[in-house]
Design a protein around this motif. Sequence first.
Motif, PDB file in Angstrom:
ATOM      1  N   LEU A 194       0.829  -1.205   0.000  1.00 34.68           N
ATOM      2  CA  LEU A 194       0.000   0.000   0.000  1.00 34.68           C
ATOM      3  C   LEU A 194       0.866   1.259   0.000  1.00 34.68           C
ATOM      4  N   THR A 195       1.969   1.218   0.734  1.00 36.14           N
ATOM      5  CA  THR A 195       2.886   2.366   0.772  1.00 36.14           C
ATOM      6  C   THR A 195       3.506   2.605  -0.599  1.00 36.14           C
ATOM      7  N   LEU A 196       3.891   1.548  -1.276  1.00 31.81           N
ATOM      8  CA  LEU A 196       4.452   1.681  -2.621  1.00 31.81           C
ATOM      9  C   LEU A 196       3.421   2.271  -3.583  1.00 31.81           C
ATOM     10  N   LEU A 197       2.200   1.736  -3.553  1.00 34.18           N
ATOM     11  CA  LEU A 197       1.146   2.255  -4.437  1.00 34.18           C
ATOM     12  C   LEU A 197       0.822   3.709  -4.115  1.00 34.18           C
ATOM     13  N   PHE A 198       0.802   4.054  -2.822  1.00 31.26           N
ATOM     14  CA  PHE A 198       0.581   5.445  -2.414  1.00 31.26           C
ATOM     15  C   PHE A 198       1.674   6.346  -2.970  1.00 31.26           C
ATOM     16  N   SER A 199       2.933   5.909  -2.861  1.00 32.28           N
ATOM     17  CA  SER A 199       4.064   6.726  -3.331  1.00 32.28           C
ATOM     18  C   SER A 199       3.989   6.959  -4.840  1.00 32.28           C
ATOM     19  N   ILE A 200       3.647   5.921  -5.573  1.00 32.87           N
ATOM     20  CA  ILE A 200       3.532   6.058  -7.036  1.00 32.87           C
ATOM     21  C   ILE A 200       2.382   6.998  -7.387  1.00 32.87           C
ATOM     22  N   ALA A 201       1.237   6.838  -6.725  1.00 36.44           N
ATOM     23  CA  ALA A 201       0.085   7.709  -6.989  1.00 36.44           C
ATOM     24  C   ALA A 201       0.425   9.168  -6.681  1.00 36.44           C
ATOM     25  N   ALA A 202       1.166   9.405  -5.600  1.00 33.28           N
ATOM     26  CA  ALA A 202       1.572  10.765  -5.244  1.00 33.28           C
ATOM     27  C   ALA A 202       2.501  11.353  -6.310  1.00 33.28           C
ATOM     28  N   CYS A 203       3.420  10.544  -6.823  1.00 27.88           N
ATOM     29  CA  CYS A 203       4.316  11.011  -7.893  1.00 27.88           C
ATOM     30  C   CYS A 203       3.537  11.331  -9.168  1.00 27.88           C
ATOM     31  N   LEU A 204       2.571  10.494  -9.509  1.00 25.82           N
ATOM     32  CA  LEU A 204       1.747  10.748 -10.697  1.00 25.82           C
ATOM     33  C   LEU A 204       0.918  12.018 -10.517  1.00 25.82           C
ATOM     34  N   CYS A 205       0.435  12.236  -9.307  1.00 24.19           N
ATOM     35  CA  CYS A 205      -0.311  13.465  -9.004  1.00 24.19           C
ATOM     36  C   CYS A 205       0.587  14.687  -9.212  1.00 24.19           C
ATOM     37  N   PHE A 206       1.806  14.618  -8.700  1.00 26.55           N
ATOM     38  CA  PHE A 206       2.757  15.718  -8.837  1.00 26.55           C
ATOM     39  C   PHE A 206       3.079  15.985 -10.311  1.00 26.55           C
ATOM     40  N   TYR A 207       3.368  14.928 -11.074  1.00 25.20           N
ATOM     41  CA  TYR A 207       3.683  15.065 -12.497  1.00 25.20           C
ATOM     42  C   TYR A 207       2.541  15.756 -13.245  1.00 25.20           C
ATOM     43  N   SER A 208       1.317  15.267 -13.030  1.00 30.93           N
ATOM     44  CA  SER A 208       0.171  15.848 -13.738  1.00 30.93           C
ATOM     45  C   SER A 208      -0.079  17.288 -13.318  1.00 30.93           C
TER      46      SER A 208
END
Length: 152
Positions: free
Chosen positions: A52-66
Amino acid sequence: MNKIIEKLTRHLAKNPRRLFLIDSVGALLNSVLLSAVLSNLSPYFGMPKTTLTLLFSIAACLCFYSAVCFLFLKTKWTLYIRIISSANLLYCALTTAFLFIHYSKLTAFDLMYFSLETAIICLLVYTELTVSAKILNSSKGSQNISRSKPRL
């Protein structure tokens, strides 16, 4: 349903910044939900906290990129749209892999949440790739028109 998608993609092809806004808000919502699961609801979910932490981190990075693309991008929309759509697709593949890896530990909540999340993101990826193609085709069409004008 096809007419709705067609109308939406036409609108977003004219306003590609909005596509990044939609993607960013969706990734933010996903990050918040994953964070809530991590902090408060983990006893009800079978997905391991590290996953869950890994998926959260990736989602946060995608949010930042967008969000960065939404705020600062002025040109080359198709390139950046294809980058985020590829990243979203990889996120879906990773999520699906985790569902298979941890299947024996998962609850009905896990399966429902991650399946729905993956379906929504895949719909977004389809929309992003369609918008990217429309932008590319419209720019090629305008180049062909400007080239076909007679020179005086």
